[in-house]
Every structure is written in C-alpha cells, then in structure tokens.
Motif scaffolding. Structure first.
Motif, PDB file in Angstrom:
ATOM      1  N   ILE A 175      -3.385   8.195   4.871  1.00  0.00           N
ATOM      2  CA  ILE A 175      -3.074   7.999   3.446  1.00  0.00           C
ATOM      3  C   ILE A 175      -3.066   6.502   3.139  1.00  0.00           C
ATOM      4  CG2 ILE A 175      -1.259   8.191   1.686  1.00  0.00           C
ATOM      5  CD1 ILE A 175      -0.492  10.886   2.888  1.00  0.00           C
ATOM      6  N   LEU A 176      -2.450   5.715   4.002  1.00  0.00           N
ATOM      7  CA  LEU A 176      -2.386   4.260   3.781  1.00  0.00           C
ATOM      8  C   LEU A 176      -3.788   3.652   3.803  1.00  0.00           C
ATOM      9  CD1 LEU A 176       0.697   3.376   6.028  1.00  0.00           C
ATOM     10  CD2 LEU A 176       0.627   3.342   3.523  1.00  0.00           C
ATOM     11  N   MET A 177      -4.574   4.058   4.802  1.00  0.00           N
ATOM     12  CA  MET A 177      -5.942   3.537   4.936  1.00  0.00           C
ATOM     13  C   MET A 177      -6.765   3.860   3.704  1.00  0.00           C
ATOM     14  SD  MET A 177      -6.989   1.884   7.470  1.00  0.00           S
ATOM     15  CE  MET A 177      -7.948   0.836   6.427  1.00  0.00           C
TER      16      MET A 177
ATOM     17  N   MET B 160     -13.832  -0.504  10.694  1.00  0.00           N
ATOM     18  CA  MET B 160     -14.557  -0.256   9.448  1.00  0.00           C
ATOM     19  C   MET B 160     -15.481  -1.412   9.064  1.00  0.00           C
ATOM     20  SD  MET B 160     -11.581   1.539   7.238  1.00  0.00           S
ATOM     21  CE  MET B 160     -11.079   3.236   7.566  1.00  0.00           C
TER      22      MET B 160
ATOM     23  N   GLY C  56       3.678  13.362   9.017  1.00  0.00           N
ATOM     24  CA  GLY C  56       3.694  12.739  10.339  1.00  0.00           C
ATOM     25  C   GLY C  56       2.921  11.427  10.333  1.00  0.00           C
ATOM     26  N   SER C  57       2.946  10.711  11.461  1.00  0.00           N
ATOM     27  CA  SER C  57       2.428   9.341  11.448  1.00  0.00           C
ATOM     28  C   SER C  57       0.904   9.269  11.299  1.00  0.00           C
ATOM     29  CB  SER C  57       2.890   8.574  12.678  1.00  0.00           C
ATOM     30  OG  SER C  57       2.459   9.232  13.838  1.00  0.00           O
TER      31      SER C  57
ATOM     32  N   LYS D  91       0.180   9.730   7.664  1.00  0.00           N
ATOM     33  CA  LYS D  91       0.576   8.507   6.949  1.00  0.00           C
ATOM     34  C   LYS D  91      -0.461   7.404   7.132  1.00  0.00           C
ATOM     35  CE  LYS D  91       5.576   9.045   6.854  1.00  0.00           C
ATOM     36  NZ  LYS D  91       6.795   8.790   7.617  1.00  0.00           N
ATOM     37  N   ARG D  92      -0.930   7.247   8.352  1.00  0.00           N
ATOM     38  CA  ARG D  92      -1.954   6.212   8.608  1.00  0.00           C
ATOM     39  C   ARG D  92      -3.164   6.432   7.708  1.00  0.00           C
ATOM     40  NH1 ARG D  92      -0.534   5.733  14.078  1.00  0.00           N
ATOM     41  NH2 ARG D  92      -1.513   7.680  14.600  1.00  0.00           N
TER      42      ARG D  92
ATOM     43  N   LEU E  71      -3.351  -0.199  11.449  1.00  0.00           N
ATOM     44  CA  LEU E  71      -4.296  -0.265  10.331  1.00  0.00           C
ATOM     45  C   LEU E  71      -5.236  -1.455  10.472  1.00  0.00           C
ATOM     46  CD1 LEU E  71      -2.019   0.753   7.320  1.00  0.00           C
ATOM     47  CD2 LEU E  71      -3.609   2.182   8.587  1.00  0.00           C
TER      48      LEU E  71
ATOM     49  N   ARG F 288       7.693  12.521   0.668  1.00  0.00           N
ATOM     50  CA  ARG F 288       6.447  12.276   1.399  1.00  0.00           C
ATOM     51  C   ARG F 288       6.698  11.554   2.716  1.00  0.00           C
ATOM     52  NH1 ARG F 288       1.746  12.430  -1.429  1.00  0.00           N
ATOM     53  NH2 ARG F 288       0.968  10.366  -0.915  1.00  0.00           N
ATOM     54  N   GLY F 289       7.599  10.586   2.674  1.00  0.00           N
ATOM     55  CA  GLY F 289       7.910   9.814   3.876  1.00  0.00           C
ATOM     56  C   GLY F 289       8.567  10.659   4.963  1.00  0.00           C
TER      57      GLY F 289
ATOM     58  N   ARG G  14       3.208   5.933  -2.914  1.00  0.00           N
ATOM     59  CA  ARG G  14       4.535   6.553  -2.984  1.00  0.00           C
ATOM     60  C   ARG G  14       4.866   7.231  -1.656  1.00  0.00           C
ATOM     61  NH1 ARG G  14       3.738   3.805  -6.740  1.00  0.00           N
ATOM     62  NH2 ARG G  14       4.265   4.150  -8.930  1.00  0.00           N
ATOM     63  N   LEU G  15       4.726   6.440  -0.602  1.00  0.00           N
ATOM     64  CA  LEU G  15       4.903   6.965   0.741  1.00  0.00           C
ATOM     65  C   LEU G  15       5.981   6.181   1.460  1.00  0.00           C
ATOM     66  CD1 LEU G  15       3.646   8.954   2.862  1.00  0.00           C
ATOM     67  CD2 LEU G  15       2.078   7.122   3.494  1.00  0.00           C
ATOM     68  N   GLY G  16       7.078   6.840   1.784  1.00  0.00           N
ATOM     69  CA  GLY G  16       8.176   6.157   2.471  1.00  0.00           C
ATOM     70  C   GLY G  16       7.811   5.818   3.904  1.00  0.00           C
TER      71      GLY G  16
ATOM     72  N   TYR H 251     -14.283   7.319   8.658  1.00  0.00           N
ATOM     73  CA  TYR H 251     -12.858   7.045   8.477  1.00  0.00           C
ATOM     74  C   TYR H 251     -12.547   6.403   7.137  1.00  0.00           C
ATOM     75  CZ  TYR H 251     -11.385   9.340  12.577  1.00  0.00           C
ATOM     76  OH  TYR H 251     -11.125  10.345  13.461  1.00  0.00           O
ATOM     77  N   VAL H 252     -13.524   5.757   6.511  1.00  0.00           N
ATOM     78  CA  VAL H 252     -13.322   5.290   5.138  1.00  0.00           C
ATOM     79  C   VAL H 252     -13.343   6.480   4.181  1.00  0.00           C
ATOM     80  CG1 VAL H 252     -14.274   3.941   3.249  1.00  0.00           C
ATOM     81  CG2 VAL H 252     -14.273   2.998   5.563  1.00  0.00           C
TER      82      VAL H 252
ATOM     83  N   TYR I 165       2.557   0.103  11.833  1.00  0.00           N
ATOM     84  CA  TYR I 165       1.464   0.527  10.948  1.00  0.00           C
ATOM     85  C   TYR I 165       0.521  -0.640  10.665  1.00  0.00           C
ATOM     86  CZ  TYR I 165       3.269   5.207  10.065  1.00  0.00           C
ATOM     87  OH  TYR I 165       3.651   6.513  10.216  1.00  0.00           O
TER      88      TYR I 165
ATOM     89  N   THR J  64      -5.695   4.735   0.687  1.00  0.00           N
ATOM     90  CA  THR J  64      -5.165   4.073  -0.512  1.00  0.00           C
ATOM     91  C   THR J  64      -5.679   2.638  -0.563  1.00  0.00           C
ATOM     92  OG1 THR J  64      -3.191   5.447  -0.346  1.00  0.00           O
ATOM     93  CG2 THR J  64      -3.034   3.500  -1.746  1.00  0.00           C
ATOM     94  N   TYR J  65      -5.683   1.997   0.602  1.00  0.00           N
ATOM     95  CA  TYR J  65      -6.179   0.617   0.680  1.00  0.00           C
ATOM     96  C   TYR J  65      -7.664   0.557   0.326  1.00  0.00           C
ATOM     97  CZ  TYR J  65      -7.371  -3.924   2.691  1.00  0.00           C
ATOM     98  OH  TYR J  65      -7.822  -5.193   2.876  1.00  0.00           O
TER      99      TYR J  65
ATOM    100  N   SER K  11     -10.475   9.120   4.890  1.00  0.00           N
ATOM    101  CA  SER K  11      -9.152   8.600   4.511  1.00  0.00           C
ATOM    102  C   SER K  11      -9.013   8.508   2.995  1.00  0.00           C
ATOM    103  CB  SER K  11      -8.913   7.217   5.118  1.00  0.00           C
ATOM    104  OG  SER K  11      -8.977   7.275   6.516  1.00  0.00           O
TER     105      SER K  11
ATOM    106  N   ILE L  80       0.850  -1.204   0.000  1.00  0.00           N
ATOM    107  CA  ILE L  80       0.000   0.000   0.000  1.00  0.00           C
ATOM    108  C   ILE L  80       0.881   1.249   0.000  1.00  0.00           C
ATOM    109  CG2 ILE L  80      -1.829   1.237   1.235  1.00  0.00           C
ATOM    110  CD1 ILE L  80      -2.413  -1.499   2.664  1.00  0.00           C
TER     111      ILE L  80
END
Lengths: 95, 483
Positions: B355-357, A38, B348-349, B352-353, A31, B343-344, A16-18, B306-307, A27, B359-360, B310, A11
């Motif tokens: 964005i990851l959520m 959810m 901040g965390s 990031k959480r 998640l 981006r990384g 494109r996230l380090g 949150y869906v 994480y 994207t998923y 995010s 993901i």
C-alpha cells in the motif's frame, strides 16, 4: 533513491495507514530497497511507447441504463461494524 | 477413493460405487487428519454434507453434470454467500460474504460440493503463504518448507489429497508457483477468461482465477465450469468457451516449442534446468520441434510488476476503511483515527509495504517516473511475447528458480521473496495463459514445467499437459504420509 522515516510517515498519512513509530525505520529501509529495484526500469528507453492498461487493450463495455439490482440495504448492513436507522455510524465529523 | 481422478469419481458416483455423502465424508476426514498442514481457513462440514445429499438426490434421478457430487474447495479469496471470506487477512476475519462470486455460483450450479475455504497469503500478496493472518501452510512434500503462494493452501490441499480439485488465483504467479512447489497442475487462464466478480481484488489488471488439480485432464473439467463471459465483471471477455476435454488427446506432431533464453540464466538451479530440458526432450519424442527464442525486456518484469501491482493494490485496498464491513478499531477518537487505526491494526506488514509503495508511485510528482513508465515497460514485455508467439506455438521454461524453501527462510527480505516470481510475473503483465505441470523432483521436492500459450489457448495448453502426463508419472507421485 531512498526514503527517509519522514517520507514513510507522509506516505502512510496519504494512505490513512497506521504505522507504529518503532516500525517506521524498518519500512523506510524495505521501501528504499524496492524503489531501487524499480529504478532499474530507467535503463530502458520507452520514448513514444503507448502505456498498456489492459492486457487485451479492451475498453469498457456499455450497457442499458436500467435498474438491475434490488435494494439489499439490510442485508449489506448486517455485516457493518455500526449502523443505526439504515445509516453507517462513524465518529462525529461536524460539531 | 481420494486418489481417483475427477473422471473416475464422476463414474463412481454414477455407478453407485459410492455416494457423494461418502465421498465428502472421506475428504472431510482427511482434512481433519492433516490439520497440521493448515491448508484450510474454514471447513464447511455442515453445508458440504447438505450439498452432497442434494447431489446424491440429483444423481439418483439421473440429473446433474460431470461435477455433480464432486467435492472441491475454494481459495478464501472467492466470496461465498453466508460464510466467512477472509482473504487471509485480519481485516476480513469477521466478513461474512453477502453474495457468491461468479466462480462459486458456477460450481454450485454444476452441483459440486464445497468442502471449505483455503488458506492463502494475505490479500494474495506473497509467494510462500507466510503472510496469512492464519499462519503459514506447510508443504506436504516437506512440512518444514513453504507450499508457495499466494494459493498455498490450494496447492497443499490438492497435493495432500484433502480435496480432489480446487480453485486458485494468479496475479504474478500465485497459481503456477505453488502448483510447481507442491507437484500439482495449475492453470492461469488468459486475463478476462474467468470472471473476477466476487474475487477479492488485489491488482485488477493482473488478477485471474483458475483451476488447481492433480492432472491436466481434471483441470479441463474445472475450466469448463469456471470460464465464460460474465456481465458482472467489466473486464470479462466475450469469447466462446471451447470444450476443454475434447482436444486433450490431440497429436503434438509438429508442435513448435520456443525456449526463451532469458529463462535459463545463472539464477536457475541447475538441477531444475536439467529437469526442464528432460521434459522438453519428452515433447520432442512426441513430435515437437524446439527453437530458442529471446525476450530482451523480460528482466524488467519484476520492477514493472511491483509498480503496477502496488499501485492497483493501494487503490483497491482503500475500500477497507472500518466503516461498511471488516475490522474496526476500538474507541476511535475521530474519523481520521478510525481509518488510520483500523487499517494499521488489521493489515499485515507485506500488505502495508505494498500500500505504501503504491501510494508513493501514484503520488503527485512520481506518477510519470513509476506508474507511467511501468505501463510502458509492460507494453514492451507484452510485445516480446507477441513476437515470440508469432513464430512458435508455445513457450516452455521453469516456473521457479529453486524448489520449495524453508519456512522463514525469505521472510526477512522482501526483494528475495519477489524474485521467487521471476519466471511467472511477465505472463501476467502480458495477460497470457500459462500452466505449471509436474516435471520431476530435486532432492525429493517437486519441480514444475511452465507452458505459456497465446491468448485463449487454454485448450491447447491442457492438451500439451495431458499428452505429457500420458507418458510420465510425475503427476501421480504422492507425498509420504498422504498416500
């Protein structure tokens, strides 16, 4: 439903996230917890319910196809990390 | 000077009791004196004094409106031409906005003086102001506690009298929750009422700017400047703007209040529940009727939010790529490394959480199960509100399940933090206006009453807030050390 460290890496790549190697597990845990929250939505039967994209169900407005903005390239590029001759510079993409 | 209402300040400026420069200096001095609150990211002393001089000149030739010469401050999510607009993130620490947000332009046009830019959770993602790159804001009522978030700097600044009035934004409770935890008045308008142009996007179908003030009367004056159609915002709504101050004193005789039973469950602190019921009893004395209502789908607001939030965040924040503006990493190996590392290193965390959520949730194979499902749940929640508001004029309930918590108390568990917004989030999903007004204290910490109205009923909400503030003095309490 839970995510593995490998899922998180996949993901993160899509976004494109380090993510530092030592944080991946963390994480994955966070998640997975959020995903569990959810999946509560599954309790509710939503068959035939129209998805809601806009609170007032408004659609996009149309406008005249005319030029309304002036060219402000120099102004906008003044805050760019790296520019040259009016172009944004990035590392070489094609050899 | 710093305890006066906006109406009193405007009158004082006109009768030459004090000048805008003096007023501005008073607040700049207070901001310096209370730096430990960390409410501001940027203090714009020089431009503020220039604006104040211009306002004094306008006032001396009897020009200008009610806000001319009044100092205000902007949440650092609103772009301000020529000055840093960070959105609480390392990503935009070097970002000098090339244009003004419509909200900022409106205040400039009204002759208001901008004291500076207020601290906030990074990209407005947080409920405690602890995700800010610039460090947490402290709650003036108890400096070991959070002010709430994401408009934490805004709420702390108003409570501590560092600014008489400020702006905030609310995506899931970010105006109302900090307003409640800091004992001030905060109004989240109907989605589309206040322009989002130049307001840095987090979740575009939920984001909405609004006023944060000490009273409903002051909020009405800010709304007058903030509200209105804006062609530059594609979701701005074309609706006439009423005179928000004109109806403040309307009678509440016969007002029908609904109390959603889902708001009064076991998660709610019993002392807060008691404060809310006492406030409702006050409204009954003012002539209101109270009925219980039910909104069965409310419990699913947090997962749906949150869906959606995010997902929208992951799309919106894809613009931060280290190419055109914002942070860029050192010595990128190639373009992919440039994107990934910029981006990384700069997010901040919590960002990031999300964005990851997101994207998923939007990725192939999961879209129907998460995003589509959440949008359907959103419809059902919105229908619950429609049904309830067909029978009553407004809904009332708590803003938060507990009072301000200690800094660091909830940072280890994102879900604990998400549950902080349990009573506010559904309103954003429905796009309705809602207000938080001070309604008491529990152990010396403020409690907020939430009033939810129908679409475009901001004037009614302010009227309801104002009448309560005429018969109570919760909103006039000042935290110790900030008198």
């Amino acid at each position: 439903m839970s995510l593995t460290a490998n899922d998180v890496k996949k993901i993160a790549h899509l976004a494109r996230l380090g993510i530092a190697e030592q944080d991946v597990e963390h994480y994955a845990n966070d998640l997975s917890g959020v995903l569990e929250l959810m999946t509560q939505m599954g309790q509710l039967n939503t068959d035939g319910v129209a998805p809601m994209a806009h609170p007032l169900d408004q659609t996009q407005r149309l406008r005249e196809d005319s030029v309304t903005e002036s060219n402000q390239r120099n102004h906008f590029q003044a805050i760019a990390p790296q520019t040259e001759a009016g172009l944004y510079l990035v590392p070489k993409v094609i050899d | 000077m710093h305890n006066k209402t906006l109406t009193e300040l405007a009158a004082g400026l006109r009768s030459k009791q004090f000048s805008s420069v003096e007023l501005t200096q008073t607040f700049l001095q207070r901001i310096r004196q209370h730096q430990q609150l960390n409410a501001f990211i940027t203090v714009s002393e020089e431009t503020a004094l220039q604006q104040a001089q211009a306002a004094d000149a306008a006032l001396s030739s009897s020009q200008g409106g009610v806000l001319t010469g009044i100092p205000i401050a902007q949440k650092d999510i609103f772009c301000t031409l020529g000055s840093k607009t960070s959105c609480g993130s390392k990503m935009l620490d070097n970002f000098i906005a090339p244009y003004d947000a419509t909200v900022v332009a409106n205040f400039n046009h009204a002759g208001a003086v901008m004291l500076g830019k207020l601290n906030m959770d990074e990209f407005a993602m947080g409920s405690s102001n602890e995700t800010s790159f610039y460090g947490p804001v402290r709650n003036p009522w108890d400096t070991d506690c959070v002010p709430g978030g994401s408009s934490g700097g805004s709420a702390a600044a108003v409570a501590a009298r560092l600014a008489p009035a400020v702006t905030g934004t609310d995506t899931g409770g970010s105006i109302r929750q900090p307003a409640a935890l800091c004992g001030i008045t905060g109004l989240k308008p109907t989605y589309g009422r206040v322009s989002r142009y130049g307001m840095i996007a987090y979740a575009s179908s939920l984001d909405q700017g609004g006023p944060m003030t000490r009273s409903a009367e002051d909020a009405a004056l800010l709304m007058q400047v903030m509200a209105g159609f804006d062609a530059k915002d594609s979701t701005s709504v074309e609706q006439p703007v009423p005179d928000y101050s004109a109806s403040l004193n309307d009678s509440l005789q016969g007002l029908k209040i609904g109390l959603p039973k889902e708001f009064f469950t076991a998660e709610l602190d019993s002392h807060i529940a008691a404060a809310i019921h006492a406030a409702v009893a006050e409204y009954q004395k003012l002539g209101a009727e109270v009925v219980e209502v039910s909104m069965p789908n409310l419990q699913l607001a947090i997962p749906a939010y949150y869906v959606i939030a995010s997902a929208e965040c992951s799309s919106n924040l894809s613009r931060y790529d280290g190419v055109r503006f914002g942070y860029r990493c050192q010595n990128p190996e190639d373009l992919s490394d440039l994107y990934t590392r910029s981006r990384g290193e700069a997010f901040g965390s919590e960002v990031k959480r999300r964005i990851l959520m997101g994207t998923y949730a939007l990725s192939a194979g999961y879209y129907d199960a998460y995003y589509l499902k959440a949008q359907q749940v959103r419809r059902l929640i919105s229908d619950d509100f429609k049904r309830a508001l067909a029978d009553v004029d407004v809904l009332m309930g708590p803003v938060t399940p507990s009072t301000a918590f200690r800094i660091g108390e909830k940072t280890g568990d994102p879900i604990q933090m998400y549950l902080e917004d349990i009573y506010t989030i559904a309103i954003n999903l429905a796009g309705l206006p809602a207000m938080s007004i001070p309604a008491g204290f529990v152990d010396g910490k403020p409690v907020g009453l939430q009033v939810i109205g129908n679409y475009f009923s901001e004037a009614k909400l302010l009227n309801i807030g104002h009448r309560y503030q005429q018969v109570t003095d919760w909103h006039q309490q000042v935290p110790k050390g900030f008198e």
